[in-house]
Design a protein around this motif. Sequence first.
Motif, PDB file in Angstrom:
ATOM      1  N   THR A   8       0.827  -1.346  -0.171  1.00 58.59           N
ATOM      2  CA  THR A   8      -0.183  -0.014   0.004  1.00 58.59           C
ATOM      3  C   THR A   8       0.895   1.394  -0.168  1.00 58.59           C
ATOM      4  O   THR A   8       2.013   1.160   0.549  1.00 58.59           O
ATOM      5  CB  THR A   8      -0.989   0.004   1.173  1.00 58.59           C
ATOM      6  OG1 THR A   8      -0.135   0.195   2.422  1.00 58.59           O
ATOM      7  CG2 THR A   8      -1.802  -1.419   1.398  1.00 58.59           C
ATOM      8  N   THR A  32      -1.080  -0.477  -4.460  1.00 59.83           N
ATOM      9  CA  THR A  32      -2.241   0.408  -4.229  1.00 59.83           C
ATOM     10  C   THR A  32      -1.903   1.682  -3.799  1.00 59.83           C
ATOM     11  O   THR A  32      -0.846   1.760  -3.114  1.00 59.83           O
ATOM     12  CB  THR A  32      -3.288  -0.258  -3.551  1.00 59.83           C
ATOM     13  OG1 THR A  32      -4.649   0.703  -3.541  1.00 59.83           O
ATOM     14  CG2 THR A  32      -2.929  -0.264  -2.017  1.00 59.83           C
ATOM     15  N   ALA A  33      -2.728   2.673  -4.246  1.00 61.74           N
ATOM     16  CA  ALA A  33      -2.408   4.190  -3.574  1.00 61.74           C
ATOM     17  C   ALA A  33      -3.534   4.780  -4.184  1.00 61.74           C
ATOM     18  O   ALA A  33      -4.533   4.469  -4.995  1.00 61.74           O
ATOM     19  CB  ALA A  33      -0.971   4.780  -4.207  1.00 61.74           C
ATOM     20  N   VAL A  55      -7.275   2.739   1.072  1.00 60.31           N
ATOM     21  CA  VAL A  55      -7.396   1.671   1.976  1.00 60.31           C
ATOM     22  C   VAL A  55      -8.354   1.672   3.117  1.00 60.31           C
ATOM     23  O   VAL A  55      -8.841   0.587   3.732  1.00 60.31           O
ATOM     24  CB  VAL A  55      -5.918   1.362   2.552  1.00 60.31           C
ATOM     25  CG1 VAL A  55      -5.048   1.007   1.402  1.00 60.31           C
ATOM     26  CG2 VAL A  55      -5.488   2.543   3.116  1.00 60.31           C
ATOM     27  N   HIS A  60     -12.592  -1.464  -1.226  1.00 60.70           N
ATOM     28  CA  HIS A  60     -11.445  -1.528  -1.538  1.00 60.70           C
ATOM     29  C   HIS A  60     -10.423  -2.311  -0.997  1.00 60.70           C
ATOM     30  O   HIS A  60      -9.632  -3.113  -1.788  1.00 60.70           O
ATOM     31  CB  HIS A  60     -10.795  -0.019  -1.671  1.00 60.70           C
ATOM     32  CG  HIS A  60      -9.254   0.080  -2.125  1.00 60.70           C
ATOM     33  ND1 HIS A  60      -9.005  -0.184  -3.459  1.00 60.70           N
ATOM     34  CD2 HIS A  60      -8.089   0.325  -1.683  1.00 60.70           C
ATOM     35  CE1 HIS A  60      -7.629  -0.227  -3.857  1.00 60.70           C
ATOM     36  NE2 HIS A  60      -7.061   0.269  -2.678  1.00 60.70           N
ATOM     37  N   VAL A  61     -10.483  -2.726   0.048  1.00 60.76           N
ATOM     38  CA  VAL A  61      -9.899  -3.559   0.608  1.00 60.76           C
ATOM     39  C   VAL A  61     -10.320  -5.067   0.055  1.00 60.76           C
ATOM     40  O   VAL A  61      -9.303  -5.844  -0.096  1.00 60.76           O
ATOM     41  CB  VAL A  61     -10.044  -3.733   2.300  1.00 60.76           C
ATOM     42  CG1 VAL A  61      -9.426  -4.890   3.133  1.00 60.76           C
ATOM     43  CG2 VAL A  61      -9.439  -2.218   2.817  1.00 60.76           C
ATOM     44  N   LEU A  64      -8.540  -5.615  -2.967  1.00 62.24           N
ATOM     45  CA  LEU A  64      -7.280  -5.881  -3.064  1.00 62.24           C
ATOM     46  C   LEU A  64      -6.989  -7.284  -2.488  1.00 62.24           C
ATOM     47  O   LEU A  64      -6.094  -7.935  -3.304  1.00 62.24           O
ATOM     48  CB  LEU A  64      -6.367  -4.985  -1.978  1.00 62.24           C
ATOM     49  CG  LEU A  64      -6.496  -3.719  -2.323  1.00 62.24           C
ATOM     50  CD1 LEU A  64      -5.933  -2.862  -1.113  1.00 62.24           C
ATOM     51  CD2 LEU A  64      -5.299  -3.155  -3.454  1.00 62.24           C
ATOM     52  N   ASN A  76       2.150  -2.890   4.854  1.00 62.51           N
ATOM     53  CA  ASN A  76       1.157  -1.694   5.243  1.00 62.51           C
ATOM     54  C   ASN A  76       1.892  -0.446   5.213  1.00 62.51           C
ATOM     55  O   ASN A  76       2.599  -0.094   6.527  1.00 62.51           O
ATOM     56  CB  ASN A  76       0.238  -2.223   6.401  1.00 62.51           C
ATOM     57  CG  ASN A  76      -0.757  -2.670   6.223  1.00 62.51           C
ATOM     58  OD1 ASN A  76      -1.656  -2.689   5.393  1.00 62.51           O
ATOM     59  ND2 ASN A  76      -0.994  -4.020   6.952  1.00 62.51           N
ATOM     60  N   ALA A  78       1.070   2.703   3.528  1.00 62.53           N
ATOM     61  CA  ALA A  78       0.269   3.836   3.471  1.00 62.53           C
ATOM     62  C   ALA A  78       0.007   4.327   4.700  1.00 62.53           C
ATOM     63  O   ALA A  78      -0.363   3.684   5.649  1.00 62.53           O
ATOM     64  CB  ALA A  78      -1.267   3.493   2.590  1.00 62.53           C
ATOM     65  N   LEU A 111      -7.042  -4.725   6.310  1.00 58.16           N
ATOM     66  CA  LEU A 111      -6.182  -5.249   4.977  1.00 58.16           C
ATOM     67  C   LEU A 111      -5.281  -6.595   5.931  1.00 58.16           C
ATOM     68  O   LEU A 111      -5.619  -7.587   4.965  1.00 58.16           O
ATOM     69  CB  LEU A 111      -5.118  -4.544   4.633  1.00 58.16           C
ATOM     70  CG  LEU A 111      -4.659  -4.949   3.227  1.00 58.16           C
ATOM     71  CD1 LEU A 111      -5.766  -5.334   2.268  1.00 58.16           C
ATOM     72  CD2 LEU A 111      -3.820  -3.725   2.508  1.00 58.16           C
TER      73      LEU A 111
END
Length: 218
Positions: A8, A32-33, A55, A60-61, A64, A76, A78, A111
């Motif tokens: 992330t 992801t971002a 996130v 969205h989670v 992923l 993790n 982000a 996540l």
Amino acid sequence: MTNTALITGASRGLGLALARSLAGAGWNLVLTARGAADLERVAAELGATAIPGDVREPAHVERLARAAPELNLLVNNAGDLGVTPLPPLADYPLDAFAALLETNVTAPLALIQATLPALRAARGAVVNVTSDAATGAYEGWGGYGATKAALEQLSNVLAAEEPDLRVWWVDPGEMNTRMLADAVGAEEAAAAADPAKVAASLHDLIGARPASGRVSLQ
């Protein structure tokens, strides 16, 4: 078998540097971002799967987790700095603090929960990126530091509850990133470590697979 990592915050800073390092070693990457355009450019450069989004959003989670049914590594990375200029705790807006907790603590846990079946099957690893602000009493850093302290304890308990995984809560130290520049100014941030060098140390950690625990990279 090719290893797969989900990272992330992968469009810049440490996330981007680690993605480049792992890609160079042949890893399959799901990235992801929030910034779709930047993320797509990174994915094209590295031959990775890009899934832009926030996130903090459950849908969205779920996307992923579905994109990585076989997963060796969750990073993790982000996170958010919170209110800037950094305020003292006496003046920290409580609604902003609640939002910061959601980004820096709740979203990583969500996540982890979503990817645990795949991580367990692979006897994989989780990297939660933290900060020395989690343990040091730095004026102005109370809001951010409190969220990182919570993430560290979450990691500590996860390591106890999931002994077949490796769980590392990683303090990367100060790096020349946009987040640090937002906190301390561009001139001071420019003197900090290159994220690529920090990512190389993190890559070495992942390869060495030491026991779960807190790791300082600088």
